[in-house]
Design a protein around this motif. Structure first.
Motif, PDB file in Angstrom:
ATOM      1  N   ASP A  40      -9.721  10.704   4.339  1.00  0.00           N
ATOM      2  CA  ASP A  40      -8.999  10.960   3.071  1.00  0.00           C
ATOM      3  C   ASP A  40      -9.916  10.752   1.877  1.00  0.00           C
ATOM      4  O   ASP A  40      -9.799  11.444   0.865  1.00  0.00           O
ATOM      5  CB  ASP A  40      -7.751  10.073   2.952  1.00  0.00           C
ATOM      6  CG  ASP A  40      -8.097   8.593   2.805  1.00  0.00           C
ATOM      7  OD1 ASP A  40      -8.500   7.970   3.798  1.00  0.00           O
ATOM      8  OD2 ASP A  40      -8.010   8.081   1.679  1.00  0.00           O
ATOM      9  N   ARG A  55      -8.329  -0.048  -1.685  1.00  0.00           N
ATOM     10  CA  ARG A  55      -7.088   0.561  -1.196  1.00  0.00           C
ATOM     11  C   ARG A  55      -6.038   0.679  -2.304  1.00  0.00           C
ATOM     12  O   ARG A  55      -5.295   1.657  -2.349  1.00  0.00           O
ATOM     13  CB  ARG A  55      -6.575  -0.221   0.015  1.00  0.00           C
ATOM     14  CG  ARG A  55      -7.385   0.129   1.273  1.00  0.00           C
ATOM     15  CD  ARG A  55      -7.151  -0.823   2.395  1.00  0.00           C
ATOM     16  NE  ARG A  55      -7.608  -0.324   3.689  1.00  0.00           N
ATOM     17  CZ  ARG A  55      -7.666  -1.056   4.787  1.00  0.00           C
ATOM     18  NH1 ARG A  55      -7.288  -2.317   4.755  1.00  0.00           N
ATOM     19  NH2 ARG A  55      -8.093  -0.540   5.921  1.00  0.00           N
ATOM     20  N   ALA A 101       0.377  -0.383  -0.862  1.00  0.00           N
ATOM     21  CA  ALA A 101       1.472  -0.913  -1.691  1.00  0.00           C
ATOM     22  C   ALA A 101       1.367  -2.434  -1.827  1.00  0.00           C
ATOM     23  O   ALA A 101       1.907  -3.015  -2.768  1.00  0.00           O
ATOM     24  CB  ALA A 101       2.820  -0.531  -1.087  1.00  0.00           C
ATOM     25  N   ASN A 127      -1.883  -1.904   3.834  1.00  0.00           N
ATOM     26  CA  ASN A 127      -0.898  -1.077   3.131  1.00  0.00           C
ATOM     27  C   ASN A 127      -1.217  -1.092   1.631  1.00  0.00           C
ATOM     28  O   ASN A 127      -1.117  -2.143   0.998  1.00  0.00           O
ATOM     29  CB  ASN A 127       0.501  -1.655   3.381  1.00  0.00           C
ATOM     30  CG  ASN A 127       1.579  -0.804   2.753  1.00  0.00           C
ATOM     31  OD1 ASN A 127       1.292   0.120   1.988  1.00  0.00           O
ATOM     32  ND2 ASN A 127       2.815  -1.103   3.084  1.00  0.00           N
ATOM     33  N   ALA A 154      -6.278   4.478  -1.853  1.00  0.00           N
ATOM     34  CA  ALA A 154      -5.574   4.838  -0.616  1.00  0.00           C
ATOM     35  C   ALA A 154      -4.309   5.646  -0.910  1.00  0.00           C
ATOM     36  O   ALA A 154      -3.637   5.441  -1.927  1.00  0.00           O
ATOM     37  CB  ALA A 154      -5.221   3.578   0.173  1.00  0.00           C
ATOM     38  N   LEU A 155      -3.980   6.555   0.009  1.00  0.00           N
ATOM     39  CA  LEU A 155      -2.813   7.423  -0.154  1.00  0.00           C
ATOM     40  C   LEU A 155      -1.582   6.844   0.538  1.00  0.00           C
ATOM     41  O   LEU A 155      -0.456   7.097   0.119  1.00  0.00           O
ATOM     42  CB  LEU A 155      -3.115   8.802   0.439  1.00  0.00           C
ATOM     43  CG  LEU A 155      -4.288   9.563  -0.198  1.00  0.00           C
ATOM     44  CD1 LEU A 155      -4.590  10.834   0.609  1.00  0.00           C
ATOM     45  CD2 LEU A 155      -3.964   9.903  -1.644  1.00  0.00           C
ATOM     46  N   SER A 156      -1.814   6.112   1.630  1.00  0.00           N
ATOM     47  CA  SER A 156      -0.708   5.577   2.432  1.00  0.00           C
ATOM     48  C   SER A 156      -1.278   4.517   3.372  1.00  0.00           C
ATOM     49  O   SER A 156      -2.502   4.338   3.431  1.00  0.00           O
ATOM     50  CB  SER A 156      -0.068   6.691   3.260  1.00  0.00           C
ATOM     51  OG  SER A 156      -1.015   7.180   4.207  1.00  0.00           O
ATOM     52  N   ILE A 157      -0.420   3.876   4.156  1.00  0.00           N
ATOM     53  CA  ILE A 157      -0.909   2.861   5.106  1.00  0.00           C
ATOM     54  C   ILE A 157      -1.844   3.494   6.150  1.00  0.00           C
ATOM     55  O   ILE A 157      -2.780   2.854   6.616  1.00  0.00           O
ATOM     56  CB  ILE A 157       0.274   2.097   5.753  1.00  0.00           C
ATOM     57  CG1 ILE A 157      -0.235   0.893   6.541  1.00  0.00           C
ATOM     58  CG2 ILE A 157       1.122   2.994   6.624  1.00  0.00           C
ATOM     59  CD1 ILE A 157       0.838  -0.079   6.964  1.00  0.00           C
ATOM     60  N   GLY A 158      -1.627   4.747   6.484  1.00  0.00           N
ATOM     61  CA  GLY A 158      -2.495   5.431   7.455  1.00  0.00           C
ATOM     62  C   GLY A 158      -3.755   5.977   6.792  1.00  0.00           C
ATOM     63  O   GLY A 158      -4.869   5.741   7.256  1.00  0.00           O
ATOM     64  N   GLU A 159      -3.558   6.690   5.702  1.00  0.00           N
ATOM     65  CA  GLU A 159      -4.697   7.286   4.977  1.00  0.00           C
ATOM     66  C   GLU A 159      -5.157   6.280   3.919  1.00  0.00           C
ATOM     67  O   GLU A 159      -4.898   6.451   2.721  1.00  0.00           O
ATOM     68  CB  GLU A 159      -4.284   8.624   4.366  1.00  0.00           C
ATOM     69  CG  GLU A 159      -3.933   9.654   5.441  1.00  0.00           C
ATOM     70  CD  GLU A 159      -3.706  11.030   4.879  1.00  0.00           C
ATOM     71  OE1 GLU A 159      -4.327  11.981   5.377  1.00  0.00           O
ATOM     72  OE2 GLU A 159      -2.916  11.158   3.926  1.00  0.00           O
ATOM     73  N   ASN A 160      -5.830   5.232   4.410  1.00  0.00           N
ATOM     74  CA  ASN A 160      -6.114   4.104   3.524  1.00  0.00           C
ATOM     75  C   ASN A 160      -7.605   3.925   3.216  1.00  0.00           C
ATOM     76  O   ASN A 160      -8.060   2.823   2.930  1.00  0.00           O
ATOM     77  CB  ASN A 160      -5.455   2.824   4.054  1.00  0.00           C
ATOM     78  CG  ASN A 160      -6.003   2.406   5.403  1.00  0.00           C
ATOM     79  OD1 ASN A 160      -6.895   3.059   5.930  1.00  0.00           O
ATOM     80  ND2 ASN A 160      -5.486   1.328   5.943  1.00  0.00           N
TER      81      ASN A 160
END
Ligand code: DAT
Ligand code: MG
Length: 140
Positions: A13, A104, A96, A94, A108-114
């Protein structure tokens, strides 16, 4: 704490959004030296071996697909207390939950795409470095 080496990945990502330099700037600002670095593309099988510790987790298949979806930058970072320092600069898994100023939190975009991976201990750092780099590539 002594000088350590840790293994780092700039994930698909981040490479796809042209963030390699911005992420490296965060490492360097934190006192981590990039002592080895190369851009490669993993097969799904290679990603699966790297993340084998997570193979029973529900996100494993998605994680392997993601890690094989585009080039990554694999790196060895060196510095005082490098393993913990890198985890600190990365931020929580994560985004968030990641602290202000961390990679991150910022990218980072999300917990997966971090955006980044970093070794979680001395043994995994050694194993992960050896999986991606030969002795000849590890100059001081
Ligand atoms: P970290 O990368 O912070 O060491 P981890 O080792 O627990 O985190 O997980 C490895 C990677 O797997 C993580 O960077 C992103 C993915 N992952 C972890 N938990 C996830 C979840 N609940 N959903 C989707 N992907 C997840
Ligand atoms: Mg981990």
């Amino acid at each position: 704490m002594a000088i350590q080496r840790t293994f780092s990945i700039i994930k698909p990502d981040a490479t796809q959004r042209n963030l390699t330099g911005a992420i490296n700037a965060k490492f360097e600002a934190a006192g981590l030296r990039i002592v080895a670095q190369k851009r490669i593309k993993l097969t799904k099988e290679q990603a699966g071996v790297f993340y084998a510790v997570h193979k029973e987790r529900p996100f494993y298949d998605e994680l392997c697909d993601f890690m094989a979806s585009a080039p990554i930058v694999v790196q060895v970072l060196e510095g005082e207390d490098a393993i913990a320092k890198n985890r600190e600069v990365m931020g929580a898994t994560n985004p968030a939950e990641a602290a202000e100023g961390t990679i991150r939190k910022e990218f980072a975009l999300s917990i997966g795409e971090n955006s980044v991976h970093g070794s979680d201990g001395e043994d995994t750092a050694k194993e992960e470095i050896a999986y991606f780099f030969s002795g000849l590539e590890l100059v001081g």
